[in-house]
Design an enzyme around this catalytic site. Structure first.
Site, PDB file in Angstrom:
ATOM      1  N   SER A 168      40.581  42.732  29.742  1.00  0.00           N
ATOM      2  CA  SER A 168      40.737  42.007  28.474  1.00  0.00           C
ATOM      3  C   SER A 168      41.189  42.932  27.346  1.00  0.00           C
ATOM      4  O   SER A 168      40.970  44.142  27.379  1.00  0.00           O
ATOM      5  CB  SER A 168      39.414  41.357  28.076  1.00  0.00           C
ATOM      6  OG  SER A 168      38.976  40.477  29.083  1.00  0.00           O
TER       7      SER A 168
HETATM    8  N1  SAH Z   1      36.003  41.431  31.710  1.00  0.00           N
HETATM    9  C1  SAH Z   1      37.067  41.714  32.629  1.00  0.00           C
HETATM   10  C2  SAH Z   1      38.001  40.520  32.637  1.00  0.00           C
HETATM   11  C3  SAH Z   1      38.709  40.374  33.900  1.00  0.00           C
HETATM   12  S1  SAH Z   1      39.742  38.940  33.971  1.00  0.00           S
HETATM   13  C4  SAH Z   1      37.816  42.956  32.213  1.00  0.00           C
HETATM   14  O1  SAH Z   1      37.973  43.167  31.001  1.00  0.00           O
HETATM   15  O2  SAH Z   1      38.278  43.702  33.076  1.00  0.00           O
HETATM   16  C5  SAH Z   1      38.592  37.710  34.548  1.00  0.00           C
HETATM   17  C6  SAH Z   1      37.924  38.020  35.848  1.00  0.00           C
HETATM   18  O3  SAH Z   1      37.144  36.869  36.207  1.00  0.00           O
HETATM   19  C7  SAH Z   1      38.862  38.269  37.025  1.00  0.00           C
HETATM   20  O4  SAH Z   1      38.537  39.486  37.617  1.00  0.00           O
HETATM   21  C8  SAH Z   1      38.603  37.088  37.954  1.00  0.00           C
HETATM   22  O5  SAH Z   1      38.732  37.412  39.325  1.00  0.00           O
HETATM   23  C9  SAH Z   1      37.172  36.756  37.604  1.00  0.00           C
HETATM   24  N2  SAH Z   1      36.730  35.402  37.960  1.00  0.00           N
HETATM   25  C10 SAH Z   1      37.420  34.235  37.854  1.00  0.00           C
HETATM   26  N3  SAH Z   1      36.674  33.211  38.293  1.00  0.00           N
HETATM   27  C11 SAH Z   1      35.468  33.734  38.673  1.00  0.00           C
HETATM   28  C12 SAH Z   1      34.270  33.179  39.212  1.00  0.00           C
HETATM   29  N4  SAH Z   1      34.120  31.877  39.449  1.00  0.00           N
HETATM   30  N5  SAH Z   1      33.244  34.016  39.477  1.00  0.00           N
HETATM   31  C13 SAH Z   1      33.339  35.344  39.250  1.00  0.00           C
HETATM   32  N6  SAH Z   1      34.455  35.930  38.753  1.00  0.00           N
HETATM   33  C14 SAH Z   1      35.509  35.135  38.460  1.00  0.00           C
END
Ligand code: SAH
Length: 222
Positions: free
Chosen positions: A66
């Protein structure tokens, strides 16, 4: 300290002054955590040189780390004091997880993609975060074993607020989640009052990747 380190720190501090404080984040504890956590270690290869620009960056599997401003805004919205048990959905790179670990007692983080769960665990371990557990599963179901949570943060966009997360919230707990369509959402905070009533506040427009799971989007939703 090596020269390279001091340049990285310089870039990090500059970003925090200009893009985080400069855009209105005031919580000193959040700013301190962001000054401390090395975001460049949560991205790969030549993306490291762009880690202190205020943008999301690719982390593989079509997911992103993010934008730092959004990390700061969401973290500030959680009003952490250091004593909380926090559930995070969407570990991704693990960067937001590290920020939460700096500011709370314990962080339980759920990721649905195996390679991302594995990588983030490695980076968080190498940085010595002992108050973090990462689990591979569908986070829209929460993580019942450690519930209730004082705070829940969802870092992927959802068409609705998953009920299991509301059910796993502690008294006086807060849930922060981007809610809306696939291409833009509204950062939303839900607070559970002592009387059992829920208060919902809309905070700011945002754009996140999809929350895919039983109580989120289906894999192929457009
Ligand atoms: N906070 C993280 C954001 C990653 S993007 C960072 O800054 O690196 C969002 C993430 O949510 C992705 O890695 C995606 O695989 C995950 N995601 C999406 N749906 C999900 C679910 N149902 N359960 C767990 N993770 C999920």
């Amino acid at each position: 300290m090596t020269r390279k380190n001091s340049r990285v720190e310089w870039a990090r501090n500059r970003m925090i002054e200009k893009d985080i404080e400069g855009r209105g984040i005031t919580d000193e504890r959040v700013l301190d955590a962001m000054r401390k956590v090395p975001r460049h270690l949560f991205v790969e290869g030549n993306l490291k040189s762009r880690a202190y620009e205020d943008f999301p960056l690719p982390i593989g599997e079509e997911q992103t780390i993010s934008q730092p401003y959004m990390v700061a805004l969401m973290t500030q919205a959680l009003k952490l004091t250091g004593k909380e048990s926090v559930l995070e959905i969407g570990t991704g790179s693990g960067y937001q997880t590290a920020i939460l670990a700096e500011l709370s007692e314990r962080v339980y983080s759920v990721e649905r993609i195996p390679s991302l769960a594995g990588n983030s665990r490695k980076v968080l371990d190498s940085l010595g975060y002992k108050n973090v557990l990462v689990r591979l599963s569908d986070g829209t179901l929460g993580w019942e074993d450690h519930a209730p949570y004082d705070r829940i943060l969802v870092t992927a966009g959802s068409p609705k607020i998953p009920m299991p997360l509301v059910e796993q919230l502690n008294e006086n707990g807060m849930l922060v989640i981007p809610v809306g369509g696939n291409h833009s959402q509204m950062l939303t905070r839900v607070t559970l009052g002592k009387d059992g009533h829920l208060k919902e506040e809309k905070m700011e427009g945002c754009i996140f990747v999809k929350l895919v799971g039983r109580h989120g989007w289906e894999e192929n939703d457009k």
